[in-house]
Design a protein around this motif. Structure first.
Motif, PDB file in Angstrom:
ATOM      1  N   GLN A 188       0.834  -1.203   0.000  1.00 31.80           N
ATOM      2  CA  GLN A 188       0.000   0.000   0.000  1.00 31.80           C
ATOM      3  C   GLN A 188       0.872   1.258   0.000  1.00 31.80           C
ATOM      4  OE1 GLN A 188      -2.352   0.682   3.586  1.00 31.80           O
ATOM      5  NE2 GLN A 188      -4.025   1.531   2.359  1.00 31.80           N
ATOM      6  N   VAL A 231       5.179   5.776 -15.582  1.00 31.54           N
ATOM      7  CA  VAL A 231       5.351   4.575 -14.765  1.00 31.54           C
ATOM      8  C   VAL A 231       5.182   3.331 -15.623  1.00 31.54           C
ATOM      9  CG1 VAL A 231       4.359   3.260 -12.870  1.00 31.54           C
ATOM     10  CG2 VAL A 231       4.610   5.726 -12.651  1.00 31.54           C
ATOM     11  N   GLU A 266       5.084  -0.765 -15.280  1.00 33.17           N
ATOM     12  CA  GLU A 266       4.998  -1.898 -14.355  1.00 33.17           C
ATOM     13  C   GLU A 266       5.834  -3.069 -14.875  1.00 33.17           C
ATOM     14  OE1 GLU A 266       3.099  -2.195 -11.497  1.00 33.17           O
ATOM     15  OE2 GLU A 266       2.367  -0.124 -11.556  1.00 33.17           O
ATOM     16  N   ASP A 313       2.461   1.513  -3.455  1.00 32.78           N
ATOM     17  CA  ASP A 313       1.451   1.990  -4.411  1.00 32.78           C
ATOM     18  C   ASP A 313       1.244   3.494  -4.287  1.00 32.78           C
ATOM     19  OD1 ASP A 313       1.027  -0.533  -5.413  1.00 32.78           O
ATOM     20  OD2 ASP A 313      -0.799  -0.916  -4.262  1.00 32.78           O
ATOM     21  N   LYS A 314       1.181   3.982  -3.065  1.00 32.00           N
ATOM     22  CA  LYS A 314       1.001   5.411  -2.827  1.00 32.00           C
ATOM     23  C   LYS A 314       2.164   6.207  -3.421  1.00 32.00           C
ATOM     24  CE  LYS A 314       0.202   8.695   0.978  1.00 32.00           C
ATOM     25  NZ  LYS A 314       0.084   8.830   2.466  1.00 32.00           N
ATOM     26  N   THR A 315       3.386   5.671  -3.286  1.00 36.97           N
ATOM     27  CA  THR A 315       4.560   6.329  -3.851  1.00 36.97           C
ATOM     28  C   THR A 315       4.503   6.345  -5.371  1.00 36.97           C
ATOM     29  OG1 THR A 315       5.895   5.666  -1.945  1.00 36.97           O
ATOM     30  CG2 THR A 315       7.078   6.258  -3.956  1.00 36.97           C
ATOM     31  N   VAL A 316       4.114   5.219  -5.967  1.00 36.02           N
ATOM     32  CA  VAL A 316       4.003   5.139  -7.433  1.00 36.02           C
ATOM     33  C   VAL A 316       2.952   6.126  -7.937  1.00 36.02           C
ATOM     34  CG1 VAL A 316       3.346   3.632  -9.354  1.00 36.02           C
ATOM     35  CG2 VAL A 316       4.818   2.756  -7.524  1.00 36.02           C
ATOM     36  N   THR A 317       1.842   6.223  -7.237  1.00 34.69           N
ATOM     37  CA  THR A 317       0.787   7.169  -7.608  1.00 34.69           C
ATOM     38  C   THR A 317       1.298   8.607  -7.542  1.00 34.69           C
ATOM     39  OG1 THR A 317      -0.943   5.674  -6.828  1.00 34.69           O
ATOM     40  CG2 THR A 317      -1.523   7.998  -7.026  1.00 34.69           C
ATOM     41  N   ALA A 318       2.081   8.925  -6.500  1.00 31.86           N
ATOM     42  CA  ALA A 318       2.640  10.271  -6.359  1.00 31.86           C
ATOM     43  C   ALA A 318       3.618  10.576  -7.491  1.00 31.86           C
ATOM     44  CB  ALA A 318       3.324  10.410  -5.006  1.00 31.86           C
ATOM     45  N   ASN A 371       3.527   9.288 -10.507  1.00 32.52           N
ATOM     46  CA  ASN A 371       2.705   9.459 -11.701  1.00 32.52           C
ATOM     47  C   ASN A 371       2.045  10.834 -11.722  1.00 32.52           C
ATOM     48  OD1 ASN A 371      -0.255   8.559 -13.171  1.00 32.52           O
ATOM     49  ND2 ASN A 371       1.668   7.974 -14.148  1.00 32.52           N
ATOM     50  N   ALA A 372       1.545  11.248 -10.551  1.00 38.20           N
ATOM     51  CA  ALA A 372       0.893  12.556 -10.454  1.00 38.20           C
ATOM     52  C   ALA A 372       1.876  13.692 -10.697  1.00 38.20           C
ATOM     53  CB  ALA A 372       0.242  12.709  -9.087  1.00 38.20           C
TER      54      ALA A 372
END
Length: 540
Positions: free
Chosen positions: A315, A331, A333, A318-323, A325-326
């Motif tokens: 989790q 990104v 995979e 995932d939060k880091t990957v989302t940040a 991307n934002a």
């Protein structure tokens, strides 16, 4: 009645914030400067807000209060008796407008397998207790020439954690057991345990660790700091107690990526005595501290096949990957990868063979008068010492001694196998096949319990692809990604050979979107955490 551990933790949280002083009536320094990054300290000294002498005084006082007393972190093994005088001399130079270099006045701790002229270099072993060579390793000379104050040596996992398959990380016969400042019953990880703990607890501006396979990255991740393992050959290994000529390197263990970049730019250099440093395509040291790379220009390979199975870590990842991307990063995979069936057997054999040859050479060449001159004699020495054998055995030493060293008939083939698996068929392939600039993954699971019965015992194993970067000899940066169950977890950024500047530049940009550094609170166990402080008590 409050839990005893809560009172203990809160007491030291309060003490940690007080003014630090070496002795009653001596120079005082605000703790904010002791906890600041080296980069911030340098700016403060330039602006007349801080001196090197006050830094050294403050760190000596904090070592006495937190490392030798209080929570007894036990991370600092020995202290340079000339540190205060050296700091004062640097302050006098600054007052005259003279600077030795980019680290003028900051304070450095060295892992105690790295030689410095003031102190013996023990590798944590009683056999090297008097290994006083009266010489600086090249990396120490470069730090000193850049203006750094050498404060002392840090404890480590004995022989850089290459003695027993049942070892307890952070323990050495010379230094005893180093403890994680976030939870004292948790491992500090090895083998650069003392360097990781010292930086997390704010006991120096900077520290040096060494890595063969995970010994910078693991203690950095589990203690919540920044660690950088450079490309093998960027930093000289001369006068460092060795394990592996193909994997060993020293590197920064610090509080920010900027500090890591600055420090490694000073440590990097060509050394004729260390042939791996003489490659013609090595980067210019001046490029290592370059500015950050825009995340909008970045393609990031997200290593899913080594993210582990801990839902909380996933989790957080995932939060880091989302940040990322934002923030504009592309990104990619990466869900699978294969390696030879005998990879782990062959990689272990390479280390066993290299250790015997490299250690025998080091022992023979030390100018100190030592009780041992080769691995066989070292095994015999340990067998006569109750303290050396009190906690764990010499299983790795025995396996290594049974090889023919780097002259073993199986050595060249094993090295070729593991290098191909981690280089052209490993990191190089992952980067090129997915058209990415760097690879990211969780650096490791949270710190596991210290276990004096079974030794290191990680219930969820080890995650990430740090082993690939270690065996390939490629650059690997870890920085704090957040906390899982009140313990730090790091994010790894890995690149190809000599991509050190890019990895560091990416790290600076990634650092800006991640949570701030987790400050240790010296819990005795996790039950001291506010979220759990009533959980151990009966329900009322």
């Amino acid at each position: 009645m409050k839990h005893k551990g809560i009172i203990f933790a809160l007491t030291f949280m309060f003490t940690f914030a007080l003014l630090s002083c070496a002795t009653p009536g001596s120079i005082q320094v605000e703790s904010k400067w002791l906890d600041a990054t080296a980069t911030e300290q340098l700016v403060a000294m330039e602006n007349g807000l801080l001196t090197s002498e006050t830094l050294v005084s403050g760190y000596l006082a904090r070592i006495e209060r937190l490392d030798k007393n209080g929570p007894m972190l036990n991370s600092v093994l020995s202290l340079n008796p000339h540190a205060l005088a050296d700091a004062k001399a640097l302050d006098d130079m600054r007052a005259k407008g003279e600077l030795k270099g980019p680290l003028h006045g900051v304070v450095v701790l060295l892992k105690d397998n790295i030689e410095s002229k003031e102190l013996p270099t023990t590798a944590g072993s009683l056999a090297l207790l008097n290994n006083h060579t009266y010489r600086d390793s090249p990396l120490v000379s470069q730090l000193r020439n850049a203006g750094a104050v050498i404060l002392g040596k840090t404890n480590l996992s004995e022989w850089a954690n290459f003695r027993s398959e049942k070892s307890s990380s952070g323990w050495s016969a010379v230094g005893g057991l180093t403890r994680n400042p976030h939870m004292l019953n948790r491992t500090a990880c090895g083998s650069s345990s003392g360097s990781g703990v010292a930086i997390a607890a704010g006991l120096a501006s900077l520290a040096v660790g060494t890595e063969t396979n995970g010994s910078i990255i693991c203690p950095s991740s589990m203690n919540g700091i920044v660690g950088f393992k450079p490309t093998v050959g960027l930093v000289s290994r001369s006068h460092i107690v060795p394990i592996s000529p193909t994997q060993d390197t020293a590197g920064p263990m610090v509080r920010s990526v900027e500090d890591a970049a600055l420090m490694v730019s000073v440590m990097a250099g060509v050394d004729p005595a260390d042939p791996v440093t003489t490659y013609t395509n090595r980067p210019d040291s001046n490029t290592l501290a370059q500015s950050a790379i825009s995340l909008a220009d970045l393609r990031v390979g997200v290593v899913r096949w080594r993210q582990g199975e801990d839902a909380d870590i996933i989790q957080l990842f995932d939060k880091t990957v989302t940040a990322l991307n934002a923030a504009g990063a592309t990104v990619v995979e990466i869900s699978e990868h294969t390696q030879p069936d005998d990879f782990w057997k062959q990689s272990y054999f390479v280390l066993l063979a290299e250790f015997k040859t490299a250690l025998n050479q080091y022992l023979l060449q030390s100018p100190a008068s030592l009780p041992v001159s080769n691995l066989s004699e070292l095994i015999g020495f340990n067998n006569t010492s109750v303290r050396e054998m009190a906690l764990f055995d010499q299983s790795i030493f025995l396996l290594s001694d049974n090889t023919q060293g780097m002259n073993d008939d199986n050595y060249a083939g094993a090295l070729k196998t593991v290098r191909a698996a981690t280089r052209e068929n490993g990191i190089d392939a992952l980067l090129t096949r997915n058209n990415v600039d760097v690879l990211i993954a969780p650096s490791n699971n949270p710190a596991f319990l210290i276990d004096a019965v079974y030794g290191d015992n990680a219930p969820n194993g080890y995650v990430g692809i740090g082993y690939m970067a270690a065996i390939a000899g490629y650059p690997h940066l870890t920085l704090p990604m957040g906390a899982v169950r009140d313990l730090p977890v790091g994010l790894s950024i890995i690149g190809g050979q000599w991509d050190d500047a890019r990895v560091l530049a990416v790290g600076k940009s990634v650092q800006a979107i991640l949570p701030s550094r987790i400050i240790p609170v010296f819990y005795t166990t996790r039950f001291d955490a506010p979220s759990l402080n009533k959980a151990a008590e009966p329900y009322k």
